[in-house]
Design an enzyme around this catalytic site. Structure first.
Site, PDB file in Angstrom:
ATOM      1  N   MET A 295      32.503  36.107  68.726  1.00  0.00           N
ATOM      2  CA  MET A 295      32.761  36.238  69.721  1.00  0.00           C
ATOM      3  C   MET A 295      33.683  34.931  69.974  1.00  0.00           C
ATOM      4  O   MET A 295      34.068  34.355  71.612  1.00  0.00           O
ATOM      5  CB  MET A 295      32.003  36.942  70.620  1.00  0.00           C
ATOM      6  CG  MET A 295      32.033  38.261  70.757  1.00  0.00           C
ATOM      7  SD  MET A 295      31.777  38.937  72.401  1.00  0.00           S
ATOM      8  CE  MET A 295      30.355  38.763  73.155  1.00  0.00           C
TER       9      MET A 295
ATOM     10  N   LEU B 111      31.723  28.812  68.778  1.00  0.00           N
ATOM     11  CA  LEU B 111      30.596  28.699  67.845  1.00  0.00           C
ATOM     12  C   LEU B 111      29.411  27.660  68.123  1.00  0.00           C
ATOM     13  O   LEU B 111      30.451  26.730  68.505  1.00  0.00           O
ATOM     14  CB  LEU B 111      31.214  28.832  67.065  1.00  0.00           C
ATOM     15  CG  LEU B 111      32.309  29.835  66.504  1.00  0.00           C
ATOM     16  CD1 LEU B 111      33.275  29.812  65.148  1.00  0.00           C
ATOM     17  CD2 LEU B 111      32.565  31.410  65.991  1.00  0.00           C
TER      18      LEU B 111
ATOM     19  N   GLU C   2      25.181  26.263  65.245  1.00  0.00           N
ATOM     20  CA  GLU C   2      24.838  26.931  64.163  1.00  0.00           C
ATOM     21  C   GLU C   2      24.695  27.751  63.698  1.00  0.00           C
ATOM     22  O   GLU C   2      24.948  27.693  62.711  1.00  0.00           O
ATOM     23  CB  GLU C   2      23.800  25.842  64.613  1.00  0.00           C
ATOM     24  CG  GLU C   2      23.849  24.437  64.090  1.00  0.00           C
ATOM     25  CD  GLU C   2      24.388  23.512  65.506  1.00  0.00           C
ATOM     26  OE1 GLU C   2      24.039  24.467  66.739  1.00  0.00           O
ATOM     27  OE2 GLU C   2      24.560  22.532  65.837  1.00  0.00           O
TER      28      GLU C   2
ATOM     29  N   HIS D  47      26.051  30.524  64.004  1.00  0.00           N
ATOM     30  CA  HIS D  47      27.636  31.745  63.866  1.00  0.00           C
ATOM     31  C   HIS D  47      28.199  30.519  62.424  1.00  0.00           C
ATOM     32  O   HIS D  47      28.256  30.886  61.961  1.00  0.00           O
ATOM     33  CB  HIS D  47      28.817  30.696  64.363  1.00  0.00           C
ATOM     34  CG  HIS D  47      28.765  31.978  66.061  1.00  0.00           C
ATOM     35  ND1 HIS D  47      28.407  31.133  67.029  1.00  0.00           N
ATOM     36  CD2 HIS D  47      28.148  33.277  66.673  1.00  0.00           C
ATOM     37  CE1 HIS D  47      28.671  31.854  68.297  1.00  0.00           C
ATOM     38  NE2 HIS D  47      28.565  33.097  67.459  1.00  0.00           N
TER      39      HIS D  47
ATOM     40  N   ASP E  11      21.324  39.112  67.424  1.00  0.00           N
ATOM     41  CA  ASP E  11      21.232  40.463  67.716  1.00  0.00           C
ATOM     42  C   ASP E  11      20.686  41.888  67.034  1.00  0.00           C
ATOM     43  O   ASP E  11      21.379  42.010  66.106  1.00  0.00           O
ATOM     44  CB  ASP E  11      22.706  40.577  67.328  1.00  0.00           C
ATOM     45  CG  ASP E  11      23.368  39.346  68.670  1.00  0.00           C
ATOM     46  OD1 ASP E  11      23.593  39.852  70.131  1.00  0.00           O
ATOM     47  OD2 ASP E  11      23.569  38.435  68.138  1.00  0.00           O
TER      48      ASP E  11
HETATM   49  P1  AMP Z   1      28.341  36.424  68.991  1.00  0.00           P
HETATM   50  O1  AMP Z   1      29.667  35.672  68.833  1.00  0.00           O
HETATM   51  O2  AMP Z   1      27.241  36.114  69.447  1.00  0.00           O
HETATM   52  O3  AMP Z   1      29.204  37.670  68.835  1.00  0.00           O
HETATM   53  O4  AMP Z   1      28.205  36.344  66.981  1.00  0.00           O
HETATM   54  C1  AMP Z   1      28.337  36.667  66.303  1.00  0.00           C
HETATM   55  C2  AMP Z   1      27.124  37.270  64.682  1.00  0.00           C
HETATM   56  O5  AMP Z   1      26.990  35.516  65.693  1.00  0.00           O
HETATM   57  C3  AMP Z   1      26.390  38.034  65.753  1.00  0.00           C
HETATM   58  O6  AMP Z   1      26.176  38.430  64.277  1.00  0.00           O
HETATM   59  C4  AMP Z   1      25.152  36.951  65.855  1.00  0.00           C
HETATM   60  O7  AMP Z   1      24.045  37.382  65.268  1.00  0.00           O
HETATM   61  C5  AMP Z   1      25.410  35.771  65.395  1.00  0.00           C
HETATM   62  N1  AMP Z   1      25.066  34.473  65.866  1.00  0.00           N
HETATM   63  C6  AMP Z   1      24.628  34.439  67.157  1.00  0.00           C
HETATM   64  N2  AMP Z   1      23.721  33.767  67.503  1.00  0.00           N
HETATM   65  C7  AMP Z   1      22.913  33.539  66.106  1.00  0.00           C
HETATM   66  C8  AMP Z   1      22.136  32.494  65.668  1.00  0.00           C
HETATM   67  N3  AMP Z   1      21.333  31.873  66.705  1.00  0.00           N
HETATM   68  N4  AMP Z   1      21.446  32.666  64.688  1.00  0.00           N
HETATM   69  C9  AMP Z   1      21.696  33.541  63.487  1.00  0.00           C
HETATM   70  N5  AMP Z   1      22.732  33.994  64.393  1.00  0.00           N
HETATM   71  C10 AMP Z   1      23.174  34.305  65.409  1.00  0.00           C
END
Ligand code: AMP
Length: 280
Positions: free
Chosen positions: A30, A33, A35, A37, A150
């Site tokens: 989403m 971004l 570290e 992501h 997640d």
């Molecule tokens: P989001 O943009 O929050 O929907 O996250 C996109 C992807 O990045 C999802 O698969 C999340 O689980 C992953 N993600 C978000 N934060 C982290 C983190 N701190 N460590 C590892 N993966 C992450």
């Protein structure tokens, strides 16, 4: 790096790559971004010829009282990070491109969404599964990368791919944390300096629970009790849930005798944060 806003352009480019015999990795996000992501993109770059990152704040995975409007956005910075990390394409569609007039198809996962975030956010995973299914159909990746941050989402996507026979390998990647332990999240930006300090109670309770099990504690309820005790010491924290579930099925489980996920959701002020650990 290509920056595409239309489904047609993404499909056209991926088709060209396929014709050249190239493999495609995919990282759905989403945006805003960080570290966390970036670690997913890096892994995808290592394991695939071409990597597509989607940046789409998906309205249908937000509840009516949630933070859709205020969700942080910075497309320029995101594209810079993607390019620097080696992505071949960013797909950043408008909402109208993804959900045209009369849109009416949804992917509903049962069972695996009954507990944890699925319980607190009843329409959330329907929105996640629908958009991820659409993105898989658009990008047709060989592999897709999801963070263990997640963890329930990762489990739900694995079940969706299995149950609906989708031709994609789902790769889970470890949680990336700040130096002081807080799990990186786009939502951390909502925290005031005081709340940012208070938010450390999540990783402290996660660490404590994990250490108890690693030291031999099998009784899940005792582990959760100790984690709740730590969380309740922080006046700015309000527990949404603290649960132990089987890592495969996301069913409530009381013994650390199979692979388990211990997951928490905690409000720090008005910001809802999640954290977890998985013991395989
Ligand atoms: P989001 O943009 O929050 O929907 O996250 C996109 C992807 O990045 C999802 O698969 C999340 O689980 C992953 N993600 C978000 N934060 C982290 C983190 N701190 N460590 C590892 N993966 C992450």
């Amino acid at each position: 790096m290509y920056i595409e806003q239309t489904i047609a352009n993404v499909k056209k480019q991926v088709k060209e790559w396929r014709a050249q015999g190239l493999s495609v990795g995919f990282v759905p996000t989403m945006g805003y971004l960080h570290e966390g992501h970036q670690s997913l993109i890096q892994r995808a770059v290592e394991e695939n010829d071409k990597v597509v990152v989607s940046i789409f704040v998906n309205p249908i995975q937000f509840g009516p009282k949630e933070d859709l409007e205020s969700y942080p956005r910075d497309l320029d910075a995101d594209c810079t990070l993607c390019e620097k990390t080696g992505a071949a394409m960013v797909f950043c569609p408008e909402v109208s491109e993804m959900y045209g007039e009369g849109f009416s198809a949804y992917v509903d996962m049962n069972g695996v969404t009954a507990e944890l975030c699925g319980k607190s956010r009843p329409t959330h995973f329907r929105g996640v599964c629908t958009v991820v299914c659409k993105l898989f159909n658009i990008v047709t990746p060989d592999r897709a990368y999801f963070g263990e941050k997640d963890a329930q989402q990762l489990a739900v996507i694995r079940h969706m791919v299995r149950d609906l026979n989708m031709n994609v390998e789902v790769v889970g990647c470890p949680i990336v944390r700040e130096a002081d332990g807080l799990a990186k999240s786009s939502r951390n930006t909502y925290l005031s300096p005081e709340e940012r300090k208070a938010a450390l109670v999540l990783s402290r309770s996660i660490q404590a629970g994990k250490a108890m099990i690693q030291a031999g504690e099998k009784n899940g309820d005792r582990v959760l009790e100790e984690m709740c005790r730590i969380l309740s010491e922080e006046p700015l924290a309000k527990i949404d849930y603290v649960e132990m579930v089987r890592w495969d099925s996301i069913e409530i489980h009381h013994q650390a005798d199979v692979p388990v996920l211990v997951a928490i959701a905690v409000y720090i002020g008005t910001t809802r944060l999640i954290d977890n650990f998985i013991l395989e």
